[in-house]
Structure formats: structure tokens, C-alpha cells
Write an enzyme that holds these catalytic residues in place. Structure first.
Site, PDB file in Angstrom:
ATOM      1  N   GLU A  74       1.044  -1.133   0.063  1.00 54.99           N
ATOM      2  CA  GLU A  74       0.362   0.021   0.526  1.00 54.99           C
ATOM      3  C   GLU A  74       0.658   0.966   0.204  1.00 54.99           C
ATOM      4  OE1 GLU A  74      -3.255  -0.363   3.234  1.00 54.99           O
ATOM      5  OE2 GLU A  74      -4.114  -1.932   2.662  1.00 54.99           O
ATOM      6  N   HIS A 120      -7.969   1.523   1.409  1.00 60.08           N
ATOM      7  CA  HIS A 120      -8.001   0.732   2.995  1.00 60.08           C
ATOM      8  C   HIS A 120      -8.939   2.004   3.808  1.00 60.08           C
ATOM      9  CE1 HIS A 120      -5.020  -0.066   6.270  1.00 60.08           C
ATOM     10  NE2 HIS A 120      -5.899  -0.603   6.754  1.00 60.08           N
TER      11      HIS A 120
END
Length: 531
Positions: A263, A281
Site C-alpha cells: 500500500e 483501506h
């Protein structure tokens, strides 16, 4: 002087006000978190640092944090904090694992519904002016079996919500007891059974060596054909390449992911596949959750700085405010026992054995153990504390063991510490009387009753006449006042000890006079932190 806290990331004004209302001197400057040089310049002024994700608490920052006692992360993830470096520095690192639990659980349920009814694709199609009603054939959740991997706090909430949707729930969690499963209303199963039975699978476990790729190609092959998979926990729990292949083959009917192995996720084998729902997220991204974690971290940090209560620490046993109040005298005793053993031991320690007898065996033994170890380690490293001491002990290869037993003597409770070196074992025991004052009750197996003072003198000798007179006369002639004097012996004519509580430290010249008499095997000055 009031503790000082720096808030270096964006926290709500309500959270900042909590610090003020608790009497803490707080500086709110979110710009500092993005400026590592400025943070390093000012961090030495503060006892606490409250952060979100922007501030990076690196080893260099911690080196400059000469007064720092606690870092509080408003949220779960602490990837931006060097926890090993913080532990070595003696800085507690806290997070707020429960402030966004409901929000994350709701996101998992939302993604499950979205993938069951192909809502994102249907939404995009309709926005594009198409009317593809027959293309988007979904499935109901009612009566379907949901497999929950990880039935902790968030997983437990998901179980509750799923049961409300009339789903059948099976759960895999090595730490899930039958009693807890019954209370949740779920069936506890092993992983292979869950994989075989579940129509939907949702993950709610941390990323560890044991859970990494828990949904591997091998385990995905064990799932029911047409399964749908949801992950709002941590990237890395699913082999994304294997999941992409299972989706392409049709074995997995759909997937919804809020987290990814890397990420920010700007590319993934899952992107662009049909019936794959992805979000960036967002599990904790609600107004309520952001406020909750901010308020929680402010309360936790305030509790620690003002009362010593430790909640949700990642490198220190948690101690509630009530435990801190009840255990306070016992924590002092633990530190005193460790300090005695540490100051009396001149060679490397191989093992530390701690025995808890009676009601103290029902207290927070992890915290008490940290207190004992810190007391020992301070003898050679004054900068250690309850956070860093276990790290130091582990680095030195010290073996630590704990034993508990029911009340076995005249005291309602006591702690006995035994330190083992290559050449000897040294033991000391103590208790806390009703007045809240720690006492030493046994040294080297010899019974005593000694109040603990800041400055003490410990002597050993063969039990012969004249010892008391020699000690008293030597101290008196050199203007060293004795506040308390305790004697003990194994039996007449055998080993004897004396422990003197002094108003001030005995000068080295006085100690040399005692040694020169030839009456004493040991003459040791001791110092204890009785504040």
C-alpha cells in the site's frame, strides 16, 4: 510540574481538550509531524507524543527524546513507530485497537453485501446509461454460511451482525474458547472445515508469520466453488496472485478487499477483474471512528502520565487504573527485590526465577515481573525501566521463569526472587504489610523483617558476639544515624545477616573500617528508589 504532551498530527479539538482538562500541558501543532527535523529539535521537551500516521517516530527521533515516556497512536497501525527502538529507550507505545472496531466490522459487512449483489459494477453500468438488469444476478446472504477467520474484537462484531442478517456463522480462531463461541452464537471449527463449508469468508486476524497468506493457493483450492471472500484486516493475508487465478477460473465467485500486500496499491492482479470490489483501506474511515480513536488515545496517555495506568500498550503489560492503585505497593516491592539482587550480584546473571505466593499470584504478574527485572537491570544500567528491562534481559540471554502457589505461610502473600549465576543462587523474599509499606522478609533463606529505606547497609558474618556493638559503635563514631536495624541468622553460630536502614549513605571510609575488623564476610551499601 505538569506532564507535557506534543500532538504532532491532526487530532480533534475535543481530544486536545481532554489533555488540558486532565491538567496536562499540551502543545497542538500538526505541522511538526511532517517536519522530522523540527520534531527532532523539540521532542526532548515532552513526556508524551500523540500521533496519527503522518508522524514518523524513528530511532533518530527517539534518540533526541530525552524525556519521552509514551507515544500514543490514534488508530491501530503503528508501522510509523520504531517499536524496538522505543522499547530499548524505555518508551511505551500505545495504540487504540477498539476505537474503530465497529466501523471496520461495518465496512466488512458492506463489502460482503456489495460483492453479493455486484453493486459497484451495476452502479458503473447504470451511470454509463446502460440498463443491464439481467447481467447482474446476485445471491442472498440469508441462510448462507459465513466463515469468520479470527473471532476477536472486530471478528466478534462481524459475527453478531451476520447472525442479525440470519446467516449461519462458523469461526476459526485458535484462541476462541467453546464458551466464547457459544456466547457469540457461532460454531467453532478448524480452518479446513471453514474453507469447505463457507459461502462467504471474511478475515479478521493480524498479519504474522502464521497468518501470512492464510488464504494461499492451496487453501483457496479447499474452498467451496462459488465462494466470495472479504478482507478488511491486513494485506498479506491472501495470496493476491492466487486469488486472481481463482477468480478467473470461476472457483471464487467474487472478492472484496480493503487492504493489500503493498500500500498504497496502485496496481494489483485483482484490479479490473469482474466482481472484485476494492477500496483504499477505508476500514477506519468514518467520522465517528476518527473521533473515537483520538479521544481514546488522549485518555490512555493521560491515565499513564498521571496515574501509571497502562492500556493497549504494544511493548508493556497493560495495567488498569484500578490495578495500578491496588498493585502500587507490590510494584514497589518487586522493584526493591530486583534492586537488592542486582546490587548484590557482580557476575553475569543466567536466570531469574520469580515465585508469587498467595493473593499476589492473582495480580497482573506480567507487570510485576517487569518491575522485578527493571530493578535488577538498573544496578548496571540506570536508564532502564519496566519497558526496556525485559528487552535488555533478553539481549543478555537471561532465562526468566515464573511460578505461582496458594498461600503457604504466615503471610497472606509474598514474592520470592531467585537470581542464578554460574557460581551461585541468591534469593530474597518480600511482602507488603497493611500499611502499604514493602518489607524484606527473607534473605538467603534467613528470616528477617526489614523496612526498605533509600540508603541501606547489608552485612553478612558468622554468628558471633559483638557484631551489633561493632556496627552501632562504628556508625555512631562517624555520625551515621541508623533509622532501623534488622538482624537474622540461620541458627546459632552459623550464617548471620544484618540490614541497616540509614538516614544518609555511609561514607566509603566507614565501610572500610567495618571490613578491617575481620568480622564481616560482606559489607555492602545499597540504594533503593523509595519515591
Amino acid at each position: 510540574m505538569a506532564p507535557k504532551v506534543l500532538v504532532s498530527d491532526k487530532l480533534s479539538e475535543t481530544a486536545v481538550q481532554i489533555f488540558r482538562d486532565r491538567g496536562i500541558d499540551v502543545t497542538f501543532d500538526p505541522s511538526i509531524g511532517k517536519d522530522k527535523d523540527k520534531l527532532r529539535e523539540v521532542i526532548g521537551q515532552y513526556d508524551g507524543l500523540a500521533i496519527r500516521s503522518a508522524t514518523k517516530v524513528t530511532e533518530k527521533i527517539l534518540e533526541a527524546a530525552t524525556n519521552l515516556k509514551v507515544v500514543g497512536r490514534a488508530g491501530i497501525g503503528v508501522d510509523n513507530v520504531d517499536i524496538p527502538a522505543a522499547s530499548k529507550k524505555g518508551v511505551i507505545v500505545m495504540n487504540t485497537p477498539f476505537g474503530n472496531s465497529v466501523t471496520t466490522a461495518e465496512h466488512a459487512i458492506s463489502l460482503m453485501m456489495a460483492v453479493a449483489r455486484q453493486i459497484p459494477e451495476a452502479n458503473a453500468s447504470t451511470h454509463a446509461g446502460k440498463w443491464e438488469k439481467s447481467r447482474f444476478m446476485g445471491v442472498e446472504l440469508t441462510a448462507k454460511t459465513l466463515g469468520v477467520i479470527g473471532a476477536g474484537n472486530i471478528g466478534g462484531i462481524v459475527c453478531d451482525r451476520a447472525l442479525g442478517l440470519k446467516m449461519k456463522v462458523v469461526a476459526y480462531d485458535p484462541f476462541l474458547s467453546e464458551e466464547r463461541a457459544t456466547k457469540l452464537g457461532v460454531t467453532k471449527v478448524d480452518l479446513d472445515t471453514l474453507l469447505a463449508r463457507a459461502d462467504f469468508i471474511t478475515l479478521h486476524v493480524p498479519l504474522t508469520d502464521k497468518t501470512r497468506n492464510i488464504l494461499s493457493a492451496e487453501n483457496l483450492a479447499k474452498t467451496k466453488k462459488g465462494v466470495r471472500i472479504v478482507n478488511c484486516a491486513r494485506g498479506g493475508l491472501i495470496d493476491e496472485d492466487a486469488l486472481a487465478e481463482a477468480l478467473k477460473s470461476g472457483h471464487v465467485a467474487g472478492a472484496a478487499l480493503d487492504v493489500f500486500a503493498v500500500e498504497p496499491a496502485t496496481e494489483s492482479p485483482l484490479f479490473g477483474l469482474p466482481n472484485v470490489v476494492v477500496t483504499p483501506h477505508l476500514g477506519a474511515s468514518t467520522t465517528e471512528a476518527q473521533e473515537n480513536v483520538a479521544l481514546q488515545v488522549a485518555e490512555q496517555m493521560s491515565d499513564y502520565l498521571l496515574s501509571g495506568a497502562v492500556q493497549n500498550a504494544l511493548n508493556m503489560p497493560s495495567v488498569t487504573a484500578e490495578e495500578a492503585r491496588i498493585m502500587g505497593p507490590w510494584l514497589k516491592l518487586a522493584a526493591h527485590l530486583g534492586a537488592f539482587a542486582g546490587q548484590m550480584t557482580d557476575e553475569p546473571i543466567k536466570a531469574i526465577n520469580i515465585l508469587y505466593d498467595g493473593k499476589v499470584a492473582e495480580m497482573n504478574l506480567d507487570a510485576l515481573g517487569c518491575g522485578v527485572i527493571a530493578g535488577i537491570m538498573k544496578a548496571t544500567n540506570p536508564d532502564v525501566n519496566m519497558v526496556s528491562a525485559p528487552v535488555v534481559a533478553k539481549e543478555r540471554g537471561v532465562q526468566i521463569s515464573t511460578t505461582t502457589q496458594a498461600k503457604s505461610g504466615v503471610f497472606d502473600a509474598y514474592i520470592k526472587l531467585t537470581v542464578v549465576t554460574d557460581t551461585r543462587e541468591r534469593s530474597i523474599a518480600g511482602t507488603v504489610f497493611s500499611d502499604g509499606k514493602p518489607r524484606f522478609i527473607q534473605i538467603k533463606g534467613i528470616t528477617i523483617d526489614a523496612e526498605v529505606g533509600q540508603h541501606m547497609l547489608y552485612t553478612t558474618n558468622e554468628d558471633t558476639p559483638g557484631i551489633i556493638g561493632t556496627l552501632g559503635q562504628t556508625m555512631g563514631e562517624n555520625s551515621v544515624n541508623i533509622a532501623n536495624f534488622t538482624l537474622g541468622r540461620s541458627e546459632a553460630g552459623k550464617d548471620a545477616i544484618a540490614l541497616l536502614y540509614l538516614d544518609a549513605p555511609a561514607p566509603e571510609a566507614v565501610l572500610e573500617k567495618l571490613r578491617a575488623t575481620g568480622l564481616f564476610q560482606q559489607v555492602r551499601p545499597l540504594v533503593f528508589d523509595v519515591a
